[in-house]
Design a protein around this motif. Structure first.
Motif, PDB file in Angstrom:
ATOM      1  N   ALA A   1       0.937  -1.531   0.101  1.00  0.00           N
ATOM      2  CA  ALA A   1       0.076  -0.060   0.005  1.00  0.00           C
ATOM      3  C   ALA A   1       0.439   1.722   0.124  1.00  0.00           C
ATOM      4  O   ALA A   1       2.369   1.152   0.073  1.00  0.00           O
ATOM      5  N   CYS A   2       0.079   2.443  -0.287  1.00  0.00           N
ATOM      6  CA  CYS A   2       1.302   3.760  -0.329  1.00  0.00           C
ATOM      7  C   CYS A   2       1.525   4.403   1.081  1.00  0.00           C
ATOM      8  O   CYS A   2       0.237   4.052   1.306  1.00  0.00           O
ATOM      9  N   SER A   3       1.782   5.046   0.954  1.00  0.00           N
ATOM     10  CA  SER A   3       2.405   5.972   2.555  1.00  0.00           C
ATOM     11  C   SER A   3       1.112   6.590   2.549  1.00  0.00           C
ATOM     12  O   SER A   3       0.930   6.843   4.034  1.00  0.00           O
ATOM     13  N   ARG A   4       0.114   7.372   1.592  1.00  0.00           N
ATOM     14  CA  ARG A   4      -0.504   7.844   2.680  1.00  0.00           C
ATOM     15  C   ARG A   4      -2.272   6.941   2.749  1.00  0.00           C
ATOM     16  O   ARG A   4      -3.288   7.159   3.899  1.00  0.00           O
ATOM     17  N   CYS A   5      -2.371   6.122   2.090  1.00  0.00           N
ATOM     18  CA  CYS A   5      -2.802   5.089   2.883  1.00  0.00           C
ATOM     19  C   CYS A   5      -2.749   4.175   4.311  1.00  0.00           C
ATOM     20  O   CYS A   5      -2.976   3.982   5.030  1.00  0.00           O
ATOM     21  N   ILE A   6      -1.374   4.221   4.212  1.00  0.00           N
ATOM     22  CA  ILE A   6      -0.822   3.617   6.034  1.00  0.00           C
ATOM     23  C   ILE A   6      -1.010   4.020   6.157  1.00  0.00           C
ATOM     24  O   ILE A   6      -1.121   3.271   7.778  1.00  0.00           O
ATOM     25  N   ILE A   7      -0.951   5.569   6.613  1.00  0.00           N
ATOM     26  CA  ILE A   7      -1.019   6.350   8.139  1.00  0.00           C
ATOM     27  C   ILE A   7      -2.492   6.343   8.879  1.00  0.00           C
ATOM     28  O   ILE A   7      -2.411   6.885   9.233  1.00  0.00           O
ATOM     29  N   LEU A   8      -3.860   5.883   7.950  1.00  0.00           N
ATOM     30  CA  LEU A   8      -5.042   5.985   7.761  1.00  0.00           C
ATOM     31  C   LEU A   8      -5.809   4.469   8.118  1.00  0.00           C
ATOM     32  O   LEU A   8      -6.360   4.317   8.508  1.00  0.00           O
ATOM     33  N   ALA A   9      -4.044   3.638   8.220  1.00  0.00           N
ATOM     34  CA  ALA A   9      -5.073   1.800   8.583  1.00  0.00           C
ATOM     35  C   ALA A   9      -5.415   2.125   9.994  1.00  0.00           C
ATOM     36  O   ALA A   9      -4.859   1.944  10.695  1.00  0.00           O
ATOM     37  N   GLY A  10      -6.634   1.523   9.667  1.00  0.00           N
ATOM     38  CA  GLY A  10      -7.266   1.482  11.400  1.00  0.00           C
ATOM     39  C   GLY A  10      -7.922   2.534  12.418  1.00  0.00           C
ATOM     40  O   GLY A  10      -8.775   2.249  12.752  1.00  0.00           O
ATOM     41  N   GLN A  11      -8.299   3.630  11.388  1.00  0.00           N
ATOM     42  CA  GLN A  11      -8.680   4.321  11.464  1.00  0.00           C
ATOM     43  C   GLN A  11     -10.195   4.018  11.585  1.00  0.00           C
ATOM     44  O   GLN A  11     -10.955   3.470  10.506  1.00  0.00           O
ATOM     45  N   THR A  12     -11.046   4.657  12.685  1.00  0.00           N
ATOM     46  CA  THR A  12     -12.653   4.655  12.582  1.00  0.00           C
ATOM     47  C   THR A  12     -13.063   6.269  12.217  1.00  0.00           C
ATOM     48  O   THR A  12     -12.489   6.896  12.420  1.00  0.00           O
ATOM     49  N   TYR A  13     -14.139   5.554  11.619  1.00  0.00           N
ATOM     50  CA  TYR A  13     -15.315   6.925  10.787  1.00  0.00           C
ATOM     51  C   TYR A  13     -16.400   6.606  10.461  1.00  0.00           C
ATOM     52  O   TYR A  13     -16.754   5.606  11.385  1.00  0.00           O
ATOM     53  N   SER A  14     -17.457   7.903  11.030  1.00  0.00           N
ATOM     54  CA  SER A  14     -18.497   7.463  11.145  1.00  0.00           C
ATOM     55  C   SER A  14     -19.446   7.060   9.649  1.00  0.00           C
ATOM     56  O   SER A  14     -18.618   7.485   8.142  1.00  0.00           O
ATOM     57  N   TYR A  15     -20.441   6.326   9.377  1.00  0.00           N
ATOM     58  CA  TYR A  15     -20.888   5.349   8.481  1.00  0.00           C
ATOM     59  C   TYR A  15     -20.987   6.269   7.474  1.00  0.00           C
ATOM     60  O   TYR A  15     -20.615   5.588   6.160  1.00  0.00           O
ATOM     61  N   SER A  16     -21.345   7.383   8.172  1.00  0.00           N
ATOM     62  CA  SER A  16     -21.703   8.464   6.517  1.00  0.00           C
ATOM     63  C   SER A  16     -20.666   9.190   6.164  1.00  0.00           C
ATOM     64  O   SER A  16     -20.482  10.286   5.024  1.00  0.00           O
ATOM     65  N   GLU A  17     -19.543   9.145   6.863  1.00  0.00           N
ATOM     66  CA  GLU A  17     -18.419   9.854   6.040  1.00  0.00           C
ATOM     67  C   GLU A  17     -17.422   9.111   5.027  1.00  0.00           C
ATOM     68  O   GLU A  17     -17.150   8.036   5.146  1.00  0.00           O
ATOM     69  N   GLY A  18     -16.813  10.239   3.765  1.00  0.00           N
ATOM     70  CA  GLY A  18     -16.444  10.454   3.052  1.00  0.00           C
ATOM     71  C   GLY A  18     -15.029   9.069   2.923  1.00  0.00           C
ATOM     72  O   GLY A  18     -14.762   9.242   3.779  1.00  0.00           O
ATOM     73  N   PHE A  19     -14.763   8.304   2.504  1.00  0.00           N
ATOM     74  CA  PHE A  19     -13.952   7.329   1.969  1.00  0.00           C
ATOM     75  C   PHE A  19     -12.399   8.093   1.253  1.00  0.00           C
ATOM     76  O   PHE A  19     -12.761   8.284   0.103  1.00  0.00           O
ATOM     77  N   LEU A  20     -11.540   7.909   1.838  1.00  0.00           N
ATOM     78  CA  LEU A  20     -10.959   8.726   1.570  1.00  0.00           C
ATOM     79  C   LEU A  20      -9.958   7.632   0.657  1.00  0.00           C
ATOM     80  O   LEU A  20      -9.575   6.737   0.895  1.00  0.00           O
TER      81      LEU A  20
END
Length: 338
Positions: A171-190
């Protein structure tokens, strides 16, 4: 309280990857029959039609698996897996990730080939680059259709309150730093082009079911760390630098002004023939005649598009409303659920 296994999201990731892999293999076989000298005509003709039809079928298959995926995640956590509305898989096919026409996106590799030829590349080199472009657009279109359908499936299931980002290496670095992050079901996917990260629908707001950015980084080889974060970036992280400060993750979107706000919209699926178009026709919307696009070429003025109500993208519907009942109403109005 049961926790959802990360394996569920990884299985969904493998499903999307399998669809994408089969599509790219088909496109490669078609691409080998094409010529750099005639690539524009080829993609406007039968070859282009075959590629577009295959990607639309792939998007449909990816979307069709969304509701079962969300239901499985909810069942694993002991929450109700019964949705309040059924997902319309067809609403997620035929549309590019930015909301534009899929046909237009899949014609861009022809322009890329022509630019490479103009830059002095050989025909073979230009075609290899064009195939790489087509593979990237195809993978992104399939992944986005699946993720968008997943998120609508989450909105239609009240037991789901959040989702976790599951990242699989490489995976790229941009995705790695977001691993395991939790968001509201309605929040957009980066996400970014070629991103294959997956959502994990959650009953609760916090989980420890997937690897954190630090755990992912620790599992990478030194060469992979340097490739993904750069030599200086990897060295900085190794010396204790904050990974989020080393990498700046961004997402780009296209917007239109509607209802006095800048909202992401699409005109795809807004004709009388579409699910959404038929519902607007019954509601009394006016439709204007316009020329369609067939594999990059304008057709006769035989289509009718809504002149009154643009079609909001699913993620935009979820973003602009915090009320689940209102979200479900809008998702039904725009043809994503029934």
């Amino acid at each position: 309280m049961a926790k959802p296994p990360a394996d569920l999201a990884l299985a969904r990731n493998r499903q999307i990857s399998s669809i994408t892999r089969q599509l790219i293999e088909l496109i490669q076989r078609i691409w080998r029959t094409l010529s750099a000298a005639t690539i524009a005509d080829d993609l406007e003709g039968e070859a282009g039609a075959a590629i577009v039809a295959a990607v639309i079928a792939g998007q449909l298959t990816a979307a069709q698996g969304a509701q079962a995926f969300v239901a499985g995640a909810m069942a694993e956590q002991g929450a109700s897996a019964v949705p309040e509305a059924l997902l319309v898989a067809e609403a997620f096919s035929g549309v590019a990730p930015d909301g534009g026409p899929l046909e237009t996106l899949l014609f861009l590799p022809a322009i890329g080939v022509q630019r490479r030829l103009a830059a002095g590349m050989t025909g073979q080199q230009a075609m290899i680059g064009g195939l790489a472009d087509m593979a990237r657009y195809t993978a992104t279109s399939i992944a986005d259709a699946g993720r968008s359908a997943d998120q609508v499936g989450m909105a239609a299931t009240r037991g789901c309150v959040a989702y976790m980002r599951v990242v699989t290496l490489p995976a790229c670095s941009r995705c790695i730093i977001l691993a395991g992050q939790t968001y509201s079901y309605s929040e957009g996917f980066l996400r970014h082009p070629n991103c294959d990260c997956q959502t994990l629908p959650l009953r609760e707001a916090e989980w420890e079911a997937v690897q954190s950015p630090e755990q992912l980084y620790a599992s990478m080889s030194e060469a992979e760390r340097r490739r993904r974060f750069g030599v200086a970036g990897a060295d900085a992280i190794d010396q204790g630098a904050d990974m989020n400060q080393v990498v700046n993750a961004r997402r780009g979107m296209d917007y239109a002004h509607i209802y006095g706000r800048r909202l992401q919209v699409t005109h795809e699926g807004a004709t009388r023939r579409s699910v959404y178009g038929r519902s607007r026709d019954r509601a009394g919307d006016r439709f204007a005649r316009f020329a369609g696009q067939r594999h990059g070429t304008a057709t006769s003025n035989r289509y009718f598009r809504s002149t009154r109500t643009p079609r909001l993208m699913p993620e935009e519907i979820l973003r602009i409303s915090d009320d689940r009942d209102e979200q479900l109403r809008l998702l039904k109005r725009y043809g994503y659920i029934v």
